[in-house]
Structures are given as structure tokens and as C-alpha cells.
Scaffold this motif. Structure first.
Motif, PDB file in Angstrom:
ATOM      1  N   GLY B  68       0.810  -1.218   0.000  1.00  0.00           N
ATOM      2  CA  GLY B  68       0.000   0.000   0.000  1.00  0.00           C
ATOM      3  C   GLY B  68       0.837   1.258   0.000  1.00  0.00           C
ATOM      4  O   GLY B  68       1.723   1.409  -0.832  1.00  0.00           O
ATOM      5  N   ASP B  69       0.570   2.179   0.939  1.00  0.00           N
ATOM      6  CA  ASP B  69       1.468   3.328   1.004  1.00  0.00           C
ATOM      7  C   ASP B  69       2.339   3.297   2.254  1.00  0.00           C
ATOM      8  O   ASP B  69       2.483   4.278   2.972  1.00  0.00           O
ATOM      9  CB  ASP B  69       0.725   4.661   0.865  1.00  0.00           C
ATOM     10  N   VAL B  70       2.892   2.107   2.486  1.00  0.00           N
ATOM     11  CA  VAL B  70       3.875   1.945   3.561  1.00  0.00           C
ATOM     12  C   VAL B  70       5.108   2.782   3.219  1.00  0.00           C
ATOM     13  O   VAL B  70       5.622   2.692   2.110  1.00  0.00           O
ATOM     14  CB  VAL B  70       4.270   0.454   3.680  1.00  0.00           C
ATOM     15  N   PRO B  71       5.574   3.641   4.136  1.00  0.00           N
ATOM     16  CA  PRO B  71       6.745   4.462   3.813  1.00  0.00           C
ATOM     17  C   PRO B  71       8.030   3.644   3.699  1.00  0.00           C
ATOM     18  O   PRO B  71       8.098   2.508   4.179  1.00  0.00           O
ATOM     19  CB  PRO B  71       6.828   5.434   4.994  1.00  0.00           C
ATOM     20  N   VAL B  72       9.018   4.257   3.049  1.00  0.00           N
ATOM     21  CA  VAL B  72      10.262   3.537   2.761  1.00  0.00           C
ATOM     22  C   VAL B  72      10.853   2.895   4.013  1.00  0.00           C
ATOM     23  O   VAL B  72      11.210   1.718   4.009  1.00  0.00           O
ATOM     24  CB  VAL B  72      11.307   4.501   2.152  1.00  0.00           C
ATOM     25  N   GLU B  73      10.918   3.678   5.111  1.00  0.00           N
ATOM     26  CA  GLU B  73      11.628   3.136   6.270  1.00  0.00           C
ATOM     27  C   GLU B  73      10.911   1.920   6.852  1.00  0.00           C
ATOM     28  O   GLU B  73      11.545   1.016   7.384  1.00  0.00           O
ATOM     29  CB  GLU B  73      11.856   4.208   7.330  1.00  0.00           C
ATOM     30  N   ALA B  74       9.576   1.888   6.717  1.00  0.00           N
ATOM     31  CA  ALA B  74       8.846   0.722   7.215  1.00  0.00           C
ATOM     32  C   ALA B  74       9.080  -0.481   6.297  1.00  0.00           C
ATOM     33  O   ALA B  74       9.074  -1.627   6.756  1.00  0.00           O
ATOM     34  CB  ALA B  74       7.361   1.043   7.315  1.00  0.00           C
ATOM     35  N   ARG B  75       9.304  -0.224   5.004  1.00  0.00           N
ATOM     36  CA  ARG B  75       9.620  -1.338   4.101  1.00  0.00           C
ATOM     37  C   ARG B  75      10.974  -1.917   4.457  1.00  0.00           C
ATOM     38  O   ARG B  75      11.164  -3.124   4.447  1.00  0.00           O
ATOM     39  CB  ARG B  75       9.618  -0.857   2.643  1.00  0.00           C
ATOM     40  N   VAL B  76      11.928  -1.025   4.776  1.00  0.00           N
ATOM     41  CA  VAL B  76      13.246  -1.505   5.190  1.00  0.00           C
ATOM     42  C   VAL B  76      13.097  -2.361   6.447  1.00  0.00           C
ATOM     43  O   VAL B  76      13.690  -3.428   6.558  1.00  0.00           O
ATOM     44  CB  VAL B  76      14.202  -0.323   5.455  1.00  0.00           C
ATOM     45  N   ALA B  77      12.277  -1.892   7.377  1.00  0.00           N
ATOM     46  CA  ALA B  77      12.089  -2.634   8.629  1.00  0.00           C
ATOM     47  C   ALA B  77      11.515  -4.025   8.357  1.00  0.00           C
ATOM     48  O   ALA B  77      11.788  -4.975   9.096  1.00  0.00           O
ATOM     49  CB  ALA B  77      11.165  -1.858   9.567  1.00  0.00           C
ATOM     50  N   ARG B  78      10.724  -4.155   7.283  1.00  0.00           N
ATOM     51  CA  ARG B  78      10.144  -5.461   6.969  1.00  0.00           C
ATOM     52  C   ARG B  78      11.072  -6.335   6.147  1.00  0.00           C
ATOM     53  O   ARG B  78      10.694  -7.427   5.741  1.00  0.00           O
ATOM     54  CB  ARG B  78       8.844  -5.279   6.205  1.00  0.00           C
ATOM     55  N   GLY B  79      12.265  -5.829   5.828  1.00  0.00           N
ATOM     56  CA  GLY B  79      13.235  -6.677   5.145  1.00  0.00           C
ATOM     57  C   GLY B  79      13.343  -6.439   3.653  1.00  0.00           C
ATOM     58  O   GLY B  79      13.910  -7.239   2.920  1.00  0.00           O
ATOM     59  N   LEU B  80      12.798  -5.332   3.194  1.00  0.00           N
ATOM     60  CA  LEU B  80      12.899  -4.981   1.781  1.00  0.00           C
ATOM     61  C   LEU B  80      14.041  -3.984   1.642  1.00  0.00           C
ATOM     62  O   LEU B  80      14.129  -3.034   2.411  1.00  0.00           O
ATOM     63  CB  LEU B  80      11.588  -4.321   1.366  1.00  0.00           C
ATOM     64  N   CYS B  81      14.909  -4.213   0.665  1.00  0.00           N
ATOM     65  CA  CYS B  81      16.079  -3.348   0.601  1.00  0.00           C
ATOM     66  C   CYS B  81      16.492  -3.141  -0.849  1.00  0.00           C
ATOM     67  O   CYS B  81      16.535  -4.093  -1.621  1.00  0.00           O
ATOM     68  CB  CYS B  81      17.210  -4.020   1.369  1.00  0.00           C
ATOM     69  N   LEU B  82      16.778  -1.894  -1.212  1.00  0.00           N
ATOM     70  CA  LEU B  82      17.130  -1.575  -2.600  1.00  0.00           C
ATOM     71  C   LEU B  82      18.567  -1.102  -2.699  1.00  0.00           C
ATOM     72  O   LEU B  82      18.998  -0.239  -1.934  1.00  0.00           O
ATOM     73  CB  LEU B  82      16.188  -0.475  -3.126  1.00  0.00           C
ATOM     74  N   VAL B  83      19.302  -1.687  -3.649  1.00  0.00           N
ATOM     75  CA  VAL B  83      20.595  -1.118  -4.033  1.00  0.00           C
ATOM     76  C   VAL B  83      20.331  -0.333  -5.310  1.00  0.00           C
ATOM     77  O   VAL B  83      20.145  -0.909  -6.368  1.00  0.00           O
ATOM     78  CB  VAL B  83      21.650  -2.215  -4.288  1.00  0.00           C
ATOM     79  N   PRO B  84      20.266   0.999  -5.229  1.00  0.00           N
ATOM     80  CA  PRO B  84      19.793   1.769  -6.371  1.00  0.00           C
ATOM     81  C   PRO B  84      20.848   1.882  -7.462  1.00  0.00           C
ATOM     82  O   PRO B  84      22.035   1.661  -7.225  1.00  0.00           O
ATOM     83  CB  PRO B  84      19.477   3.136  -5.758  1.00  0.00           C
TER      84      PRO B  84
END
Ligand SMILES: Nc1ncnc2c1ncn2[C@@H]1O[C@H](COP(=O)(O)OP(=O)(O)OP(=O)(O)O)[C@@H](O)[C@H]1O
Ligand SMILES: [Mg+2]
Lengths: 346, 242
Positions: B68-84
């Protein structure tokens, strides 16, 4: 001009310059982290200085009402957001931080004022009243606009400044106040007569600058602040919450502003609007440092203090104009140098 | 296998221009999935949307929950991580500070194993250990790549989104970094790998998607994609790549 006048003016300049240096660092920090040009910095100076003077004269400073009101407004905004995001589990924390804490601080102040506590305790109470206003201000005025342009944020800053100055007039009145010096001692250094209060100012500024340095070099939160300043997207990607960093930088700025106000109020008579001019001089220091380097900003602020002090000797009527004229060549130079640098586009 | 990431009909527009049109894909738990496609196809846009940097329409579920509109930092907390694609390192901070900040949320939880994980990253990338006190802005292109990957690993991701990790690397390093990525799977990390170097990507991936002009035009097992005439012609021809 004799040598002892030079020495005396230098002492005066360094004392004020130390305060300006603190303010310049705070402005730079807030700008780097949030892109906010922090015009209301001066209000923290006035609030702290006037609160201290009022408490010393046995009156409850209006700061408690500002704290209670600001806290309630911030709490309402946070609660509205929590409801919208179906995150009611945040409620206890919101209420504790924005309602309970201000109420407790206000209660202690009410209890303490008639008891005329020791000066150090009163200073602590002043800090407890004024410092939380920084993060509260960020929450109310800036957080909802975190991605706005520098210009919009600047306009918000002007608005916040006028609101706070108006509140200042309402709650503190138009009279100028001065608080008791921390110590009445004077030292003879050669032919120079150094007041203990000046030493306190310089000493406290250096301690504070050292503490900031430690924070940025050693603690993960300080590094996170620097990271946000260096690369906003990178900071988001490693999960550094932008709001937390904004509040943290405002907390440091309000702390620095409050400490400056407390340090300066025994030396200078403070009116409800004096803080603005003092903050502006810190700002000029930061501009002299190119708005980018902390050591240069501190040096620039010291130069502002010295220039102000010496020009008050030669041309006291023009002392403010001379100081403010200083930024014209610097701005011209900065704009020439940065012609090819576009504004960060996010 | 359960889906780590399930994307349905994801669309992203920059203003009025749609850069991604109804893209659907899935990454199963513990697998490596690659998205290949030409310049401007919308690969970076896809990853930006998944990470929460860009607004999107459509739906993306991660570990069974709508992002949904989970903010970036909450996605990181859930284990999602981007190497841009642009790495976004902290140039004025040291290599080691960059790694520490990768674990920022773990510091807030007072995770005691951060030191061991920094040592682990140095083990994987000995070059970073030599450069630990150096400012990230002074690193070479290859070293930046290593640091960006290392910084992402410090967050202990469950799903790693990689945007062209081989970009600008000499062939020897391409092989090395893809080897490391393949190796990560053993630690239980799922990977969504965006690459222009299709040959190398299809070698290590389980499954692949081909994206062109904002739409997914082809998908299949990585091995089959590598033999698909259309893929060979457009992406594997000329013997380029690693
Ligand atoms: N910020 C932006 N504003 C407007 N258009 C954009 C923006 N970013 C990307 N685009 C456009 O969206 C399209 C997809 O871009 P994207 O960066 O996702 O491609 P890509 O597949 O990652 O390409 P590459 O392989 O070159 O990295 C392109 O046409 C690009 O011009
Ligand atoms: Mg790209």
C-alpha cells in the motif's frame, strides 16, 4: 585607541561571537538536514532569556502555555494521522510525548516558581520548557511540508517567526528583562578586566561545540543526521526516518537557542523581539562560512562578533548596518561561484 | 513455494507519461528473479515503486501483506532493501560509517550482532576492509558497488532489489559480483535483479522477465529465456556481456 580598549572590545566581540557561532552551527545543521532556513531560531533565545528572568522575579513565565498549547496541537495532528492510518497503537506514545510531558513540565514550573529555587535548577526548568518547542514546531509547521521547496519552507519559517514573536509579546509583554549573572566575579588578566560571565559564555560555547562534534563523530544518530544531509535518498533507503531526523535537528537547534538565551541574558537586556536580531547575526556567520562548512561558519560568526564590537566603538550608530552589509560581498561571491550549480531537485 | 513478492498490474507515471504499464511479476521465497530490458524500459521505475520511492497504482504484496502506502523506512524494517542504480552512498562519510548506517534500524532496536555483520561484509569484500577509514566519495566505481551491496546487507534484508549491480564493472568484477549475489541466496535472501547484462543475469537467475517500453513482454524460466530466439537476438546477440 589604547591597548586596553582594544582588549576590552575584543573580549566583548568574542563573547558575542561565541553565541553567534553556536547559532550559526544550529542554523547550518537544520538547513543541511531539512533544507529549512531557520528564521525562528531567535525566538528560542528570547523565550529562554525572558523565562529565566521572569522565574527569577517569582513569576510563572508564559512559556508554559505555549508549551501546553503547542503540545496539544501537535498531539491532535499526530492523532489525526494515526486514525487515518489505522495505527491506534501509537496513541499512548503520542499522548505521553505531546500531552503528558508538557503537563508534567508545566506542573513542576508552577510548583517551583514561588519556591525561588537555586539558579541552576531554574536554568534546567527553562531548558525543559523551551527545548521541546523545537520538535513540536517541526511537527506542526514543517513535517507536513517536508518535500516542499526551499523557498516554500523559508516562507513557512517567516510565518512561524511572526507567530512566535506575537506570542512572545502576548506572554512576556514589551518590557526588557535581564537575568542575574551566574557569578559576579571579575578577574584581572594583565590590564584587562574579565567578567566571569564572559568566561562562562565562551566556556559553555566551547563545551557545546565539543559535544556536537562528539555527537556527529561518535553516535549513530549524529551520523544519521550527517547522512541525511549528504544524501537524502540514500538516508531513506537505509531506513533513516526523515521525520525523526527533522525533529532531532530541531531539538538540537532549540537546545542551542535556549542555551544561548540563558548565557546572554545576564549580559544583554532582552526584549520579546531581541532574539531575532541575535539569530540573524548567527545567520550572517553561517553565510560568511558559505552555508556549508561548520568550522567556517563558526569562524564567520566570531568575525561578526568582533566586527560588531569594534564598529560600536567607532560608529556605534551604524553598528548593525555595518554587520549586515557584510553579507552583500559574500552573497555576491557565492552566487558567482555557484552559477552552474542547480538546486537539488527533490 | 510461497511468494515473497507478488506484484499485480503495477503502473507508474511521471506526470502524464506512463513509464510502467500494468506490470505483474512474482518472486518466490529464496529465489533469484531477473528483469531484463533495454534502456528506458522502466526497470528502475519498477524498483523505485516497489521500494516506496514512487507512487504507483496496482498492488504489490510482500510476505502476504499489501505494501500500500507503507513508507520507505517501514519497508526496510520489513526486510525490503534496494541497491539503487546511482548507489546513493554517503560520500562524506567513511566506508565503515556507511556500513553502520545500513544497520540504522537495527541500532534503534539495540541489535547486538551488528559488529559481527560488519566483519561478515568485510569477509565478503576484503577490499572494503582495506578502505574502511576512507571516505565513500573517494572509492572507485567497483568499490562503490561493493559498498552499496554491503550497506544493503547490513539491514539484513529478506528481499533484495538490485538495480544493475554490474553497471560499469570490468568483466572480471561482473562475474565476481554476480557470484556473490548467487551466493546470497544460500543465506535465505530472495533477490529481484535488474540487469542490462542479460547473459550474466540469466545465468544466476531462476526465473526472468523481459520488459520493453514499460510493459512485461516475455517471461519464463531463466534457462528457457536464455534459449528464446527473441531474447538471443535482442539481448544476448553479438557475444557481449560476461
Ligand atoms: N524522474 C523522471 N521524470 C520523468 N520521466 C522519467 C523519470 N525517471 C524516468 N523517467 C522515464 O521513464 C522511463 C523509464 O525509465 P527507467 O529509469 O525506469 O528505465 P530503465 O529501464 O531503468 O533504464 P536504464 O536501463 O537506462 O537504467 C524512461 O523513458 C525515462 O525517461
Ligand atoms: Mg535503470
Amino acid at each position: 585607541m589604547t591597548a586596553d580598549i582594544v582588549a576590552w572590545l575584543a573580549q566583548d566581540g568574542i563573547t558575542n561571537g561565541a553565541i553567534y557561532a553556536l547559532l550559526a552551527l544550529a542554523l547550518l545543521l537544520v538547513f543541511a538536514v531539512t533544507r529549512v532556513i531557520f528564521v525562528p531560531q531567535g525566538e528560542f533565545i528570547a523565550y529562554a532569556a525572558l523565562s529565566l528572568a521572569l522565574m527569577e522575579s517569582g513569576r510563572v513565565p508564559g512559556t508554559v502555555y505555549i508549551l501546553l498549547g503547542g503540545g496539544a496541537l501537535a498531539a491532535a495532528m499526530e492523532i489525526a494521522r494515526a486514525v487515518r492510518e489505522h495505527a491506534l497503537s501509537r496513541l499512548p506514545r503520542i499522548l505521553a510525548l505531546y500531552v503528558l510531558l508538557p503537563v508534567v513540565i508545566a506542573a513542576i514550573v508552577w510548583w517551583a516558581v514561588p519556591r525561588k529555587l537555586d539558579q541552576w535548577l531554574q536554568i534546567l526548568l527553562v531548558l525543559a520548557m523551551v527545548v521541546p518547542l523545537g520538535p513540536i514546531m517541526y511537527r506542526i509547521a514543517y513535517q507536513p511540508l517536508a518535500s516542499a521547496s526551499v523557498l516554500v519552507l523559508f516562507i513557512v519559517s517567516m510565518a512561524v517567526h511572526y507567530v512566535l514573536m506575537g506570542l512572545s509579546l502576548v506572554f512576556f509583554g514589551g518590557e526588557g528583562l535581564r537575568s542575574r549573572p551566574f557569578s559576579d566575579a571579575h578577574f584581572k588578566v594583565g590590564m584587562l578586566d574579565v567578567s566571569a560571565q564572559s568566561l562562562w559564555v565562551v566556556f559553555a560555547s566551547m563545551v557545546l561545540i565539543g559535544a556536537l562534534w562528539l555527537l556527529f563523530e561518535r553516535s549513530i544518530y549524529g551520523k544519521a543526521l550527517r547522512a541525511t544531509a549528504v544524501n537524502r535518498i540514500g538516508a531513506r533507503l537505509v531506513g533513516i526516518p526523515a521525520n525523526l531526523m527533522g525533529q532531532l535537528s530541531f531539538l538540537l537547534a532549540s537546545f542551542i537557542g535556549a542555551v544561548s538565551g540563558i548565557l546572554i541574558s545576564p549580559i544583554t537586556t532582552i526584549y520579546y523581539d531581541t532574539g531575532f536580531i541575535i539569530g540573524l547575526k548567527g545567520f550572517i556567520g553561517a553565510i560568511l562560512g558559505g552555508m556549508a562548512s561548520y568550522p567556517l561558519a563558526a569562524a564567520g560568526a566570531l568575525a561578526v562578533g568582533l566586527l560588531e564590537s569594534f564598529s560600536s566603538f567607532w560608529a556605534s550608530a551604524y553598528k548593525e548596518s555595518i554587520v549586515f552589509t557584510l553579507i552583500i560581498p559574500v552573497l555576491a561571491w557565492l552566487s558567482l561561484r555557484s552559477r552552474h550549480v542547480e538546486e537539488e531537485d527533490e | 513455494m510461497s511468494a515473497s513478492l507478488e506484484v499485480r498490474e503495477l503502473s507508474v507515471a511521471y506526470g502524464k507519461v506512463e513509464a510502467l504499464h500494468r506490470a505483474s511479476l512474482r518472486v518466490s521465497d529464496g529465489s533469484i528473479v531477473t528483469v531484463i530490458g533495454p534502456n528506458g524500459a522502466g526497470k528502475t521505475t519498477l524498483l523505485g515503486a516497489l521500494m516506496g520511492l514512487l507512487r504507483y497504482s496496482g498492488r504489490a504484496d510482500y510476505a502476504g501483506v499489501d505494501l500500500g502506502d507503507v513508507p520507505v523506512e517501514a519497508r526496510v524494517a520489513r526486510g525490503l532493501c534496494l541497491v539503487p542504480e546511482r548507489r546513493e552512498l554517503f560520500g562524506e562519510l567513511t566506508v565503515e560509517d556507511n556500513l553502520r548506517l545500513g544497520a540504522f534500524q537495527r541500532y534503534r532496536r539495540a541489535d547486538p550482532t551488528i559488529g559481527a555483520d560488519i566483519a561478515g561484509v568485510y569477509e565478503r569484500f576484503p577490499r572494503l576492509r582495506e578502505r574502511r577509514g576512507q571516505l565513500a566519495g573517494t572509492l572507485s566505481g567497483g568499490e562503490r558497488q561493493m559498498l552499496a551491496l554491503g550497506r544493503a546487507l547490513m539491514a539484513k534484508p529478506r528481499l533484495l532489489l538490485l538495480d544493475e549491480p554490474s553497471l560499469g564493472l570490468a568483466p572480471r568484477f561482473v562475474r565476481e559480483i554476480l557470484h556473490i549475489i548467487a551466493d546470497l541466496r544460500k543465506t535465505g535472501v530472495s533477490i529481484l535483479l535488474v540487469e542490462q547484462n542479460a547473459r550474466a543475469a540469466l545465468q544466476i537467475a531462476d526465473y526472468g522477465y523481459v520488459i520493453e517500453a514499460g510493459e512485461i513482454v516475455l517471461e519464463g524460466e531463466a534457462r528457457q529465456l536464455a534459449e528464446n530466439p527473441r531474447v538471443i537476438e535482442s539481448y544476448l546477440g553479438g557475444g557481449s556481456g560476461a
